[in-house]
Design a protein around this motif. Structure first.
Motif, mmCIF file in Angstrom:
data_model
loop_
_atom_site.group_PDB
_atom_site.id
_atom_site.type_symbol
_atom_site.label_atom_id
_atom_site.label_comp_id
_atom_site.label_asym_id
_atom_site.label_seq_id
_atom_site.Cartn_x
_atom_site.Cartn_y
_atom_site.Cartn_z
ATOM 1 N N ASP A 9 -0.203 -4.896 11.236
ATOM 2 C CA ASP A 9 0.831 -4.524 10.270
ATOM 3 C C ASP A 9 2.207 -4.678 10.916
ATOM 4 O OD1 ASP A 9 -1.354 -3.821 8.780
ATOM 5 O OD2 ASP A 9 -1.107 -1.665 9.072
ATOM 6 N N GLU A 12 7.415 -2.825 9.648
ATOM 7 C CA GLU A 12 7.346 -1.451 9.160
ATOM 8 C C GLU A 12 8.524 -0.571 9.592
ATOM 9 O OE1 GLU A 12 2.762 -0.628 8.151
ATOM 10 O OE2 GLU A 12 3.240 -0.431 10.274
ATOM 11 N N ASN A 33 0.371 -8.756 8.463
ATOM 12 C CA ASN A 33 0.461 -8.002 7.216
ATOM 13 C C ASN A 33 1.882 -7.446 7.134
ATOM 14 O OD1 ASN A 33 -2.444 -8.285 7.399
ATOM 15 N ND2 ASN A 33 -2.463 -6.417 8.651
ATOM 16 N N GLN A 63 1.546 -6.855 2.615
ATOM 17 C CA GLN A 63 0.966 -5.537 2.840
ATOM 18 C C GLN A 63 1.505 -4.603 1.751
ATOM 19 O OE1 GLN A 63 0.595 -2.218 6.411
ATOM 20 N NE2 GLN A 63 2.221 -3.714 6.499
ATOM 21 N N HIS A 112 -2.216 -1.151 1.910
ATOM 22 C CA HIS A 112 -1.857 -0.356 3.085
ATOM 23 C C HIS A 112 -2.210 1.116 2.884
ATOM 24 C CE1 HIS A 112 0.646 1.561 6.187
ATOM 25 N NE2 HIS A 112 1.076 2.357 5.223
#
Length: 250
Positions: A9, A12, A33, A63, A112
């Motif tokens: 991921d 973020e 992602n 994501q 997610h």
């Protein structure tokens, strides 16, 4: 020869806040992602990650999440199916537009956090996510757990199973809740051994010591845990050493 994808991921952070080392992880993983702004990320971060992924030949995935910035997408929500479909569609379209501006494209979709867990057991929410993918581009694969409810409602879509090298498993093959102690495996040697076993044997040892079958095409290593880059590098090296070919599923 086993063939496996390594995903993580990315993107973020939010504004001036950073989470994880996206650029370093992009040198290790085969699929990214990318957060689409609902649980993390913002347009500038999305663009930077997409540009860096394209430059490195890393596959870009959307994501998607519940609309939950404050809770990082980890709080379960009851969202009506039509609304959830629209929100997932919005996220895919936003990231794909940015990715295309940077010379790439969204090649798959992965829910997610709380949404990921919810669609694994709730066919209504799973169907809403699948409908969003189908509406945008039915050629996009959906990445989820083996045995997820998504598999039963994604008619016309490709569903790809993944496993988690750094998450604890229940005897039924689900993920141990993050609210429980030991839900995230931090010991690097243990994570590496689990990753190789998942890729080569298709199994993992659950929290009760039982062996769980996991037939997966992709392995996730979380990018927001301490030492994530070193961990991902070790996993990649061990997989290659075990004769596993590393290649994106999309």
């Amino acid at each position: 020869m086993a063939v496996i994808d390594i995903n993580a991921d990315l993107g973020e952070g939010f504004g001036i806040w950073e989470l994880g080392d996206d650029l370093a992880l992009l040198d290790v993983i085969t699929s990214a992602n990318v957060a689409c702004g609902f649980h993390a990320g913002d347009p500038l971060i999305m663009r930077r990650v997409c540009a860096a992924a394209v430059a490195r030949g890393v596959t870009i995935g959307a994501q998607v999440s519940y609309r939950d910035l404050a809770g990082f997408g980890r709080r379960e929500m009851d969202v009506a199916a039509p609304e959830l479909t629209a929100e997932v569609l919005y996220q895919i379209a936003a990231l794909d537009g940015i990715a295309r501006a940077e010379g790439g494209r969204v090649a798959y979709v992965k829910p997610h956090g709380a949404l990921y867990n919810r669609v694994s057991r709730d066919p209504v929410q799973a169907g809403a996510v699948a409908e969003a993918v189908r509406a945008y581009d039915p050629s996009l694969p959906l990445l989820t757990l083996p045995g997820s409810a998504v598999h039963g409602v994604a008619e016309g879509l490709t569903v790809v199973a993944e496993c988690f090298a750094d998450r604890a498993y229940t005897p039924s093959g689900g993920l141990v809740s993050r609210r429980e102690p030991g839900a995230v495996v931090h010991d690097e040697d243990a994570v590496v051994q689990r990753a190789v076993r998942m890729a080569v044997d298709g199994t993992v040892v659950a929290v009760d010591g039982s062996e769980v079958s996991l037939k997966a095409r992709s392995i996730c290593v979380h990018g927001d845990t301490p030492g994530a880059v070193s961990l991902a590098q070790s996993v990649r090296s061990a997989l290659s050493g075990a004769g596993v070919a590393l290649e994106s599923f999309a």
